[in-house]
Design a protein around this motif. Structure first.
Motif, mmCIF file in Angstrom:
data_model
loop_
_atom_site.group_PDB
_atom_site.id
_atom_site.type_symbol
_atom_site.label_atom_id
_atom_site.label_comp_id
_atom_site.label_asym_id
_atom_site.label_seq_id
_atom_site.Cartn_x
_atom_site.Cartn_y
_atom_site.Cartn_z
ATOM 1 N N THR A 331 -2.728 -1.991 5.388
ATOM 2 C CA THR A 331 -2.031 -3.031 4.621
ATOM 3 C C THR A 331 -2.407 -4.451 5.032
ATOM 4 O O THR A 331 -2.168 -5.390 4.281
ATOM 5 N N GLY A 332 -2.959 -4.621 6.223
ATOM 6 C CA GLY A 332 -3.266 -5.956 6.702
ATOM 7 C C GLY A 332 -2.074 -6.673 7.294
ATOM 8 O O GLY A 332 -2.201 -7.810 7.772
ATOM 9 N N ALA A 374 -3.576 7.430 -3.809
ATOM 10 C CA ALA A 374 -2.577 6.710 -4.592
ATOM 11 C C ALA A 374 -1.453 6.215 -3.696
ATOM 12 O O ALA A 374 -0.942 5.098 -3.867
ATOM 13 N N GLY A 375 -1.073 7.043 -2.710
ATOM 14 C CA GLY A 375 -0.048 6.618 -1.768
ATOM 15 C C GLY A 375 -0.473 5.390 -0.985
ATOM 16 O O GLY A 375 0.323 4.473 -0.754
ATOM 17 N N ASP A 376 -1.748 5.353 -0.594
ATOM 18 C CA ASP A 376 -2.250 4.166 0.114
ATOM 19 C C ASP A 376 -2.192 2.936 -0.776
ATOM 20 O O ASP A 376 -1.856 1.833 -0.316
ATOM 21 N N GLN A 380 -0.160 -0.549 -0.027
ATOM 22 C CA GLN A 380 -0.819 -1.854 -0.055
ATOM 23 C C GLN A 380 -0.116 -2.798 -1.021
ATOM 24 O O GLN A 380 0.050 -3.989 -0.733
ATOM 25 N N THR A 381 0.308 -2.266 -2.177
ATOM 26 C CA THR A 381 1.026 -3.100 -3.140
ATOM 27 C C THR A 381 2.372 -3.544 -2.581
ATOM 28 O O THR A 381 2.771 -4.713 -2.727
ATOM 29 N N ARG A 398 4.289 -3.550 9.483
ATOM 30 C CA ARG A 398 4.472 -2.150 9.112
ATOM 31 C C ARG A 398 4.704 -1.356 10.388
ATOM 32 O O ARG A 398 3.866 -1.352 11.295
ATOM 33 N N LEU A 399 5.862 -0.693 10.440
ATOM 34 C CA LEU A 399 6.186 0.090 11.627
ATOM 35 C C LEU A 399 5.452 1.416 11.644
ATOM 36 O O LEU A 399 5.191 1.991 12.702
#
Length: 481
Positions: A331-332, A374-376, A380-381, A398-399
Motif C-alpha cells: 500500500t505504500g 483483486a484483494g490487493d 491499495q484503494t 497498515r498494521l
C-alpha cells in the motif's frame, strides 16, 4: 515511399559500402596527386549527400546528434575546398599546427558532441558504463600518444601542433570507447550502425597515425583511410538500424561491474598519466611531459563524474532501503513497526494522541470470490482513500491484513467524529475491479490519550481495539498491540 527505409535489408548497405570502398580507394591509390584531390572531394560530397538524404527523408530520427555529425562532415568538406592538397600531400597527423589541422580537429569534436548526445539518450540506463568506457578510451588514447604518436612526430612538429594531435587522439579514443560500449550492449539492427560509426573512429585514428608515423606512401594511405572513414559514417547513417540507434535501451544491472571493481578502475584511470610520466623520467625522456596534463585534464572531470554517479547510486539505494524498512510494500503506507513507533513519539509530546483503528468489513468474501490480486487492489484503494480522508498532519499505517491505523495529534471530539464519518464514506464507495464493482465497509475503534495521562502505546491501541471489536459482534477479540 521514403528511402532509406528501416525495413530495407542491411546487405544492400554493406554491398554499397564495399563497392564504393573498392572503387574509391583503388582509384585514389592509382591516381595522380591532382586527380586524388578530385576523388577525395567527390567522396566527401557523396558522403555528405547520402547523410543529408537520410536526414531529409526522415530516416534519421532524433536529429540533433546526426546534425552535429553532418556538420563535422561539412566542415571537412570546407577544409578540403580551402586546402585541397593538405591530406593528399601527407600533412595529416604531422603536428604542423596549420589551420587545416585545427579545422579537422574541430570536425572531430563535432563528431564527439554528436556521439555524446546519441549515447546519452540510448544508454541512459547505463550512464556509469558509458563514463567507464569514455575513461577507458581517454586512458588508451594517452598511451597511444606516448608510445605511438609522439615519438615518431617529425622535428617540424610544433608544440601547438602536438597538442592538436594529442587532443584529436584523445577525442577519437573517447568516441571509440563509447561506441564500443554501445556495440556490446546493443542487440538487433542498431548494432550495424554502431559498428559502422566505430569503424569510422578507428579509421580516422589510423589515418592520423599513418601520418604521424611517417609511413612510406603516407600520402596515399592517409587519404585512403580517410576516404573509407567518410564512407563508413555515411553507411552508418543509411543503415536500417540507424533510426533505432538513439532510442533508449534498457541495460540490466547484471554482472557488469560491482562497486569495488569500479573504484579500482577509477584508481587505474587516475594513475595512468602519472605512471607514464614516471616511466618517461626513468628513461630520461622528457619530450612529452608538458603535454600529459592535457590528458589528465580530460580524465579528472570524468573520474569526478563517475564518483558522483557512484555516490548518487549509493544514496538512492539507502533511500530505497530506508523506505522499505518503514513502509508497507503493498500500500505504500507506514508499516506496523513505523506507525507504532510514531505513536510512541506522539505520546512523548505535549498534545493529545488519538488513534483510529480501522478493520475492513466484507473484505474476505471479495478476496475469496475475485482472487488475491483483486484483494490487493482493494487494499491499495482503501489505503489511498484513508490517506485522502485523514487530516494533513495525520499519519496512516497498515498494521497487517485488512487492519489500518490513523494517528492524530490534537483535535476535538467533534473533529474526530467528523474524521470517522469521512473514513466510512470514503471506504464504502464502490471499488471498480476487472470483474466488476465491489464494496467493503469499515469498523472503526477510537481511543484518546490526553497529555500527561501516563497511558502507553499498548494501552492506547488496546482501547481502540476493544471499541472496534465491540462493533463486530461474534468476533473473537485480538490485540492489535
Amino acid at each position: 515511399m521514403r528511402w532509406p527505409r528501416a525495413t530495407a535489408p542491411a546487405w544492400i548497405v554493406h554491398a554499397g559500402f564495399l563497392t564504393c570502398a573498392l572503387v574509391g580507394g583503388g582509384a585514389y591509390a592509382l591516381a595522380t596527386p591532382d586527380t586524388r584531390v578530385v576523388i577525395y572531394m567527390l567522396v566527401i560530397v557523396f558522403s555528405v549527400a547520402l547523410f543529408g538524404l537520410a536526414l531529409i527523408s526522415g530516416h534519421l530520427t532524433h536529429r540533433r546528434p546526426w546534425l552535429l555529425a553532418i556538420s563535422g562532415l561539412v566542415l571537412l568538406l570546407v577544409g578540403h575546398l580551402l586546402w585541397p592538397h593538405w591530406v593528399v600531400d601527407g600533412h595529416l597527423g604531422r603536428g604542423e599546427a596549420a589551420p587545416a589541422d585545427l579545422l579537422i580537429a574541430t570536425a572531430h569534436g563535432l563528431f564527439l558532441a554528436g556521439a555524446a548526445l546519441g549515447v546519452r539518450r540510448r544508454m541512459s540506463a547505463d550512464a556509469g558504463g558509458i563514463v567507464d568506457a569514455t575513461l577507458f578510451g581517454v586512458c588508451a588514447g594517452s598511451a597511444l600518444w606516448i608510445w605511438v604518436f609522439q615519438p615518431h612526430l617529425p622535428d617540424t612538429a610544433t608544440p601547438a601542433g602536438q597538442a592538436q594531435v594529442l587532443i584529436d587522439v584523445l577525442v577519437l579514443s573517447a568516441v571509440a570507447g563509447c561506441l564500443l560500449r554501445m556495440s556490446v550492449a546493443a542487440t538487433g539492427a542498431p548494432r550495424g550502425t554502431i559498428g559502422y560509426l566505430l569503424i569510422t573512429a578507428l579509421l580516422t585514428g589510423s589515418g592520423l597515425a599513418t601520418g604521424a608515423l611517417g609511413m612510406p606512401h603516407r600520402d596515399i594511405w592517409s587519404g585512403v583511410l580517410m576516404l573509407l572513414a567518410f564512407l563508413t559514417i555515411a553507411a552508418g547513417a543509411v543503415h536500417p538500424g540507424a533510426p533505432a540507434m538513439i532510442e533508449p535501451q534498457a541495460v540490466a544491472e547484471r554482472e557488469r561491474t560491482d562497486g569495488r571493481f569500479r573504484l579500482v578502475w577509477l584508481g587505474v584511470a587516475l594513475s595512468v598519466n602519472p605512471a607514464i610520466a614516471a616511466m618517461q623520467a626513468l628513461r630520461g625522456d622528457q619530450g612529452a611531459g608538458p603535454l600529459l596534463p592535457i590528458a589528465t585534464m580530460l580524465v579528472i572531470p570524468l573520474v569526478l563524474v563517475r564518483f558522483n554517479q557512484l555516490t548518487g547510486q549509493r544514496r538512492r539505494a539507502e533511500q530505497v532501503l530506508a523506505h522499505q524498512a518503514s513502509h508497507d510494500e503493498l500500500t505504500g503506507l507506514f508499516n506496523r513497526r513505523r506507525i507504532l513507533a510514531a505513536i510512541d513519539q506522539a505520546l512523548a509530546g505535549p498534545s493529545d494522541v488519538i488513534v483510529l483503528l480501522c478493520d475492513l468489513d466484507g473484505f474476505k468474501p471479495v478476496n475469496d470470490r475475485h482472487g488475491h490480486q483483486a484483494g490487493d487492489e482493494v487494499l491499495q484503494t482503501v489505503a489511498a482513500r484513508l490517506t485522502t480522508a485523514a487530516c494533513p498532519d495525520s499519519e496512516v499505517g497498515r498494521l497487517g491484513g485488512d487492519e489500518f491505523l490513523v494517528l492524530c495529534q490534537g483535535g476535538t471530539d467533534l473533529e474526530v467524529a467528523a474524521l470517522r464519518e469521512r473514513i466510512r464514506d470514503a471506504i464504502r464507495a464502490p471499488i471498480e475491479l476487472a470483474g466488476g464493482p465491489v464494496s467493503v465497509g469499515v469498523t472503526i475503534g477510537t481511543a484518546r490519550a490526553t497529555a500527561g495521562c501516563g497511558l502507553d502505546r499498548a494501552g492506547l491501541v488496546a482501547r481502540a481495539d476493544a471499541e472496534m471489536y465491540a462493533g463486530k459482534p461474534g468476533r473473537r477479540h485480538r490485540s492489535a498491540a
